[in-house]
Design a protein around this motif. Structure first.
Motif, PDB file in Angstrom:
ATOM      1  N   CYS A  96      12.092  -1.944  10.328  1.00 44.80           N
ATOM      2  CA  CYS A  96      11.378  -1.813  11.606  1.00 44.80           C
ATOM      3  C   CYS A  96      10.685  -0.466  11.697  1.00 44.80           C
ATOM      4  O   CYS A  96       9.539  -0.358  12.151  1.00 44.80           O
ATOM      5  N   LYS A  97      11.381   0.547  11.249  1.00 49.94           N
ATOM      6  CA  LYS A  97      10.834   1.898  11.292  1.00 49.94           C
ATOM      7  C   LYS A  97       9.589   2.017  10.420  1.00 49.94           C
ATOM      8  O   LYS A  97       8.584   2.637  10.800  1.00 49.94           O
ATOM      9  N   SER A  98       9.636   1.406   9.248  1.00 50.15           N
ATOM     10  CA  SER A  98       8.478   1.468   8.353  1.00 50.15           C
ATOM     11  C   SER A  98       7.267   0.778   8.960  1.00 50.15           C
ATOM     12  O   SER A  98       6.132   1.233   8.804  1.00 50.15           O
ATOM     13  N   ILE A  99       7.495  -0.317   9.682  1.00 46.79           N
ATOM     14  CA  ILE A  99       6.395  -1.029  10.344  1.00 46.79           C
ATOM     15  C   ILE A  99       5.807  -0.165  11.459  1.00 46.79           C
ATOM     16  O   ILE A  99       4.585  -0.055  11.607  1.00 46.79           O
ATOM     17  N   LEU A 100       6.658   0.473  12.233  1.00 47.99           N
ATOM     18  CA  LEU A 100       6.185   1.249  13.377  1.00 47.99           C
ATOM     19  C   LEU A 100       5.375   2.470  12.959  1.00 47.99           C
ATOM     20  O   LEU A 100       4.456   2.886  13.668  1.00 47.99           O
ATOM     21  N   TYR A 101       5.701   3.050  11.801  1.00 45.99           N
ATOM     22  CA  TYR A 101       5.005   4.260  11.370  1.00 45.99           C
ATOM     23  C   TYR A 101       3.684   3.975  10.657  1.00 45.99           C
ATOM     24  O   TYR A 101       2.936   4.917  10.367  1.00 45.99           O
ATOM     25  N   GLN A 111      -8.583  -0.571  -3.430  1.00 42.70           N
ATOM     26  CA  GLN A 111      -8.881  -1.585  -4.430  1.00 42.70           C
ATOM     27  C   GLN A 111      -7.631  -2.087  -5.123  1.00 42.70           C
ATOM     28  O   GLN A 111      -7.650  -3.129  -5.772  1.00 42.70           O
ATOM     29  N   LEU A 112      -6.538  -1.346  -5.004  1.00 44.39           N
ATOM     30  CA  LEU A 112      -5.276  -1.787  -5.588  1.00 44.39           C
ATOM     31  C   LEU A 112      -4.589  -2.840  -4.740  1.00 44.39           C
ATOM     32  O   LEU A 112      -3.475  -3.243  -5.014  1.00 44.39           O
ATOM     33  N   GLN A 113      -5.279  -3.251  -3.652  1.00 40.62           N
ATOM     34  CA  GLN A 113      -4.810  -4.328  -2.787  1.00 40.62           C
ATOM     35  C   GLN A 113      -3.489  -3.977  -2.107  1.00 40.62           C
ATOM     36  O   GLN A 113      -2.585  -4.806  -1.968  1.00 40.62           O
ATOM     37  N   LEU A 114      -3.384  -2.725  -1.678  1.00 41.34           N
ATOM     38  CA  LEU A 114      -2.224  -2.358  -0.886  1.00 41.34           C
ATOM     39  C   LEU A 114      -2.408  -2.893   0.519  1.00 41.34           C
ATOM     40  O   LEU A 114      -3.504  -2.875   1.058  1.00 41.34           O
ATOM     41  N   LEU A 115      -1.343  -3.307   1.116  1.00 42.10           N
ATOM     42  CA  LEU A 115      -1.420  -3.837   2.464  1.00 42.10           C
ATOM     43  C   LEU A 115      -1.370  -2.732   3.507  1.00 42.10           C
ATOM     44  O   LEU A 115      -1.782  -2.919   4.633  1.00 42.10           O
ATOM     45  N   GLU A 116      -0.817  -1.568   3.139  1.00 43.33           N
ATOM     46  CA  GLU A 116      -0.716  -0.479   4.088  1.00 43.33           C
ATOM     47  C   GLU A 116      -1.913   0.440   3.938  1.00 43.33           C
ATOM     48  O   GLU A 116      -2.277   0.806   2.827  1.00 43.33           O
ATOM     49  N   PRO A 117      -2.534   0.847   5.047  1.00 44.98           N
ATOM     50  CA  PRO A 117      -3.615   1.823   4.964  1.00 44.98           C
ATOM     51  C   PRO A 117      -3.093   3.146   4.421  1.00 44.98           C
ATOM     52  O   PRO A 117      -1.939   3.495   4.563  1.00 44.98           O
ATOM     53  N   SER A 156       3.679   9.171   6.227  1.00 45.58           N
ATOM     54  CA  SER A 156       4.606   9.052   7.347  1.00 45.58           C
ATOM     55  C   SER A 156       5.741   8.101   7.035  1.00 45.58           C
ATOM     56  O   SER A 156       6.879   8.334   7.420  1.00 45.58           O
ATOM     57  N   LEU A 157       5.436   7.029   6.334  1.00 47.95           N
ATOM     58  CA  LEU A 157       6.466   6.052   6.025  1.00 47.95           C
ATOM     59  C   LEU A 157       7.531   6.657   5.128  1.00 47.95           C
ATOM     60  O   LEU A 157       8.716   6.510   5.373  1.00 47.95           O
ATOM     61  N   GLY A 158       7.115   7.347   4.082  1.00 51.22           N
ATOM     62  CA  GLY A 158       8.100   7.961   3.198  1.00 51.22           C
ATOM     63  C   GLY A 158       8.946   8.972   3.945  1.00 51.22           C
ATOM     64  O   GLY A 158      10.155   9.069   3.733  1.00 51.22           O
ATOM     65  N   ALA A 159       8.319   9.724   4.821  1.00 54.47           N
ATOM     66  CA  ALA A 159       9.060  10.743   5.548  1.00 54.47           C
ATOM     67  C   ALA A 159      10.094  10.127   6.469  1.00 54.47           C
ATOM     68  O   ALA A 159      11.231  10.578   6.554  1.00 54.47           O
ATOM     69  N   CYS A 160       9.711   9.083   7.184  1.00 54.08           N
ATOM     70  CA  CYS A 160      10.630   8.526   8.181  1.00 54.08           C
ATOM     71  C   CYS A 160      11.786   7.809   7.530  1.00 54.08           C
ATOM     72  O   CYS A 160      12.879   7.778   8.067  1.00 54.08           O
ATOM     73  N   ILE A 161      11.592   7.233   6.376  1.00 54.41           N
ATOM     74  CA  ILE A 161      12.675   6.480   5.742  1.00 54.41           C
ATOM     75  C   ILE A 161      13.702   7.398   5.111  1.00 54.41           C
ATOM     76  O   ILE A 161      14.892   7.156   5.197  1.00 54.41           O
ATOM     77  N   TRP A 162      13.259   8.462   4.490  1.00 50.76           N
ATOM     78  CA  TRP A 162      14.198   9.276   3.734  1.00 50.76           C
ATOM     79  C   TRP A 162      14.756  10.432   4.545  1.00 50.76           C
ATOM     80  O   TRP A 162      15.944  10.535   4.776  1.00 50.76           O
ATOM     81  N   GLY A 163      13.873  11.320   4.983  1.00 51.91           N
ATOM     82  CA  GLY A 163      14.368  12.595   5.459  1.00 51.91           C
ATOM     83  C   GLY A 163      14.877  12.602   6.881  1.00 51.91           C
ATOM     84  O   GLY A 163      15.511  13.563   7.303  1.00 51.91           O
ATOM     85  N   GLN A 164      14.597  11.581   7.676  1.00 50.56           N
ATOM     86  CA  GLN A 164      14.950  11.685   9.095  1.00 50.56           C
ATOM     87  C   GLN A 164      16.146  10.785   9.424  1.00 50.56           C
ATOM     88  O   GLN A 164      16.318   9.766   8.836  1.00 50.56           O
ATOM     89  N   SER A 183       3.549  -4.235  -0.973  1.00 42.62           N
ATOM     90  CA  SER A 183       4.243  -3.750  -2.161  1.00 42.62           C
ATOM     91  C   SER A 183       4.635  -2.285  -2.037  1.00 42.62           C
ATOM     92  O   SER A 183       5.735  -1.885  -2.422  1.00 42.62           O
ATOM     93  N   TRP A 184       3.741  -1.466  -1.478  1.00 39.34           N
ATOM     94  CA  TRP A 184       4.058  -0.052  -1.353  1.00 39.34           C
ATOM     95  C   TRP A 184       5.240   0.151  -0.409  1.00 39.34           C
ATOM     96  O   TRP A 184       6.147   0.942  -0.692  1.00 39.34           O
ATOM     97  N   SER A 185       5.238  -0.528   0.720  1.00 38.00           N
ATOM     98  CA  SER A 185       6.352  -0.402   1.670  1.00 38.00           C
ATOM     99  C   SER A 185       7.667  -0.821   1.043  1.00 38.00           C
ATOM    100  O   SER A 185       8.707  -0.191   1.275  1.00 38.00           O
ATOM    101  N   VAL A 186       7.641  -1.887   0.256  1.00 35.38           N
ATOM    102  CA  VAL A 186       8.866  -2.348  -0.392  1.00 35.38           C
ATOM    103  C   VAL A 186       9.385  -1.286  -1.359  1.00 35.38           C
ATOM    104  O   VAL A 186      10.585  -0.985  -1.404  1.00 35.38           O
ATOM    105  N   HIS A 187       8.478  -0.710  -2.149  1.00 32.13           N
ATOM    106  CA  HIS A 187       8.892   0.321  -3.094  1.00 32.13           C
ATOM    107  C   HIS A 187       9.501   1.524  -2.373  1.00 32.13           C
ATOM    108  O   HIS A 187      10.545   2.049  -2.782  1.00 32.13           O
ATOM    109  N   MET A 188       8.858   1.974  -1.300  1.00 27.90           N
ATOM    110  CA  MET A 188       9.389   3.112  -0.562  1.00 27.90           C
ATOM    111  C   MET A 188      10.748   2.784   0.069  1.00 27.90           C
ATOM    112  O   MET A 188      11.665   3.603   0.077  1.00 27.90           O
ATOM    113  N   PHE A 189      10.886   1.578   0.574  1.00 26.01           N
ATOM    114  CA  PHE A 189      12.145   1.150   1.170  1.00 26.01           C
ATOM    115  C   PHE A 189      13.260   1.123   0.121  1.00 26.01           C
ATOM    116  O   PHE A 189      14.385   1.561   0.372  1.00 26.01           O
TER     117      PHE A 189
END
Length: 349
Positions: A136-141, A329-335, A341-349, A229-235
């Motif tokens: 949920c946090k990754s989606i919100l960020y 062009q790598l067809q990432l779904l996340e801008p 922000s996503l990496g920061a919120c998942i790990w460090g906070q 794919s990027w969000s999954v990898h970070m998660f």
């Protein structure tokens, strides 16, 4: 000559009777005598031969049954081999001694990393949020600067009743209007609902997410709207602390690999797989060092974050338009703007 040829022909016919001749001769010459079984005509013998052959074929399990057994064995062997080939879940990087094991392996596997390991801070993977909350946090960020994302996330927690209260049932009980009032767009609200519904239906759960192997987890989480794919990898790296995840589409990791190997251009995902193959089974730690590597070079244009003292800190990205287009062009779904922000919120906070 004519008589000699005729004599040889008769002799040949006498010495080499046809296969049908004994049957016809025995049938005509031997009178029927039912009381003597040895006088039975040859035709039943032919029938017995055919039937015996068929019986042998029918009784031989070697042809049909052996093939079934062979197929079964092959299937069993294939299933065991496929099971062996699937990625096996190993200890998370947050387990005692796993970082040390990773560093020993990376030193031996890739001498180019030795100087980075010696000079950069010791990696740390300390976040222990439940998977549903982390997703949920990754989606919100997504698409938000860190401060804006933190503000919305804080209001989201208050709306749910606290961090411990965030669960699929509570999220589904919130209306789109309630989410909109705290700054969550209608699109992100649909992402949250889709994630909660998949949890509610049993397709996903915190328990199964933790136990799934990397390949299955990637497939299942990619089915959720708004999680690419990027969000999954970070998660997998920052929340589950999986040791062997290589975010091949992450701009920061690609830049680090480029500088590490002295390449002229950013490596493509397929090249990343080849160049980082030696890091297995600790590619997550190798990726961590790539983020720190480019931060130390003064080029923090990374899709991840800048880390300080083993903890991720928010960083405002400075990313040229050309690189942003290449990343798209790598067809990432996340801008691109939401990646740090996503990496920061998942790990460090």
């Amino acid at each position: 000559m004519g008589e000699q040829t005729q004599t040889q022909t008769q002799k040949t016919e006498t010495e080499t009777p046809s296969l049908s001749q004994p049957a016809s001769d025995s049938t005509v010459d031997i009178p029927p005598n039912p009381s003597n079984p040895s006088k039975i005509p040859i035709r039943p013998q032919k029938i017995r031969k055919l039937s015996s052959t068929n019986d042998q074929k029918a009784l031989q399990p070697s042809d049909s049954s052996q093939s079934v057994v062979t197929i079964t064995k092959n299937r069993r062997r294939g299933s065991s081999q496929s099971t062996k080939s699937l990625p096996q879940i190993v200890k998370p990087l947050s387990a005692n001694g796993e970082i040390e094991n990773a560093l020993r392996h990376l030193r031996l596997a890739d001498p180019l990393l030795c100087s980075l390991i010696d000079t950069l801070p010791f990696p740390a993977f300390e976040s222990h949020q439940l998977p549903f909350l982390a997703l949920c946090k990754s989606i919100l960020y997504q698409q938000l600067a860190y401060k804006a994302g933190t503000s919305i996330y804080t209001r989201f927690l208050s709306l749910c009743g606290g961090e411990d209260a965030v669960c699929p049932h509570v999220v589904l009980s919130l209306s789109a209007q309630q989410l909109k009032q705290i700054g969550i767009s209608g699109r992100k609200a649909s992402y949250l609902y889709d994630l909660a519904n998949k949890y509610k239906s049993g397709i996903l759960s915190d328990e199964t997410v933790v136990k799934m192997d990397d390949r299955s987890l990637f497939t299942m989480l990619s089915m959720v709207k708004g999680i690419g794919s990027w969000s999954v990898h970070m998660f997998m790296i920052f929340s589950l602390h999986r040791p062997d995840v290589l975010p091949v589409s992450d701009l920061g990791v690609r830049k680090g690999v480029k500088m590490l190997h002295g390449l002229e251009e950013l490596p493509r995902p397929s090249q990343m797989e080849q160049l980082c193959e030696k890091w297995k089974p600790y590619r997550s730690v190798g990726a961590w060092y790539m983020w720190r590597f480019i931060e130390g070079k003064g080029t923090p244009t990374t899709a991840a974050v800048v880390m300080e003292g083993g903890r991720i800190q928010p960083l405002q990205q400075i990313q040229p338009q050309q690189e942003a287009q290449q990343q798209h062009q790598l067809q990432l779904l996340e801008p691109i703007n939401g990646m740090g922000s996503l990496g920061a919120c998942i790990w460090g906070q």
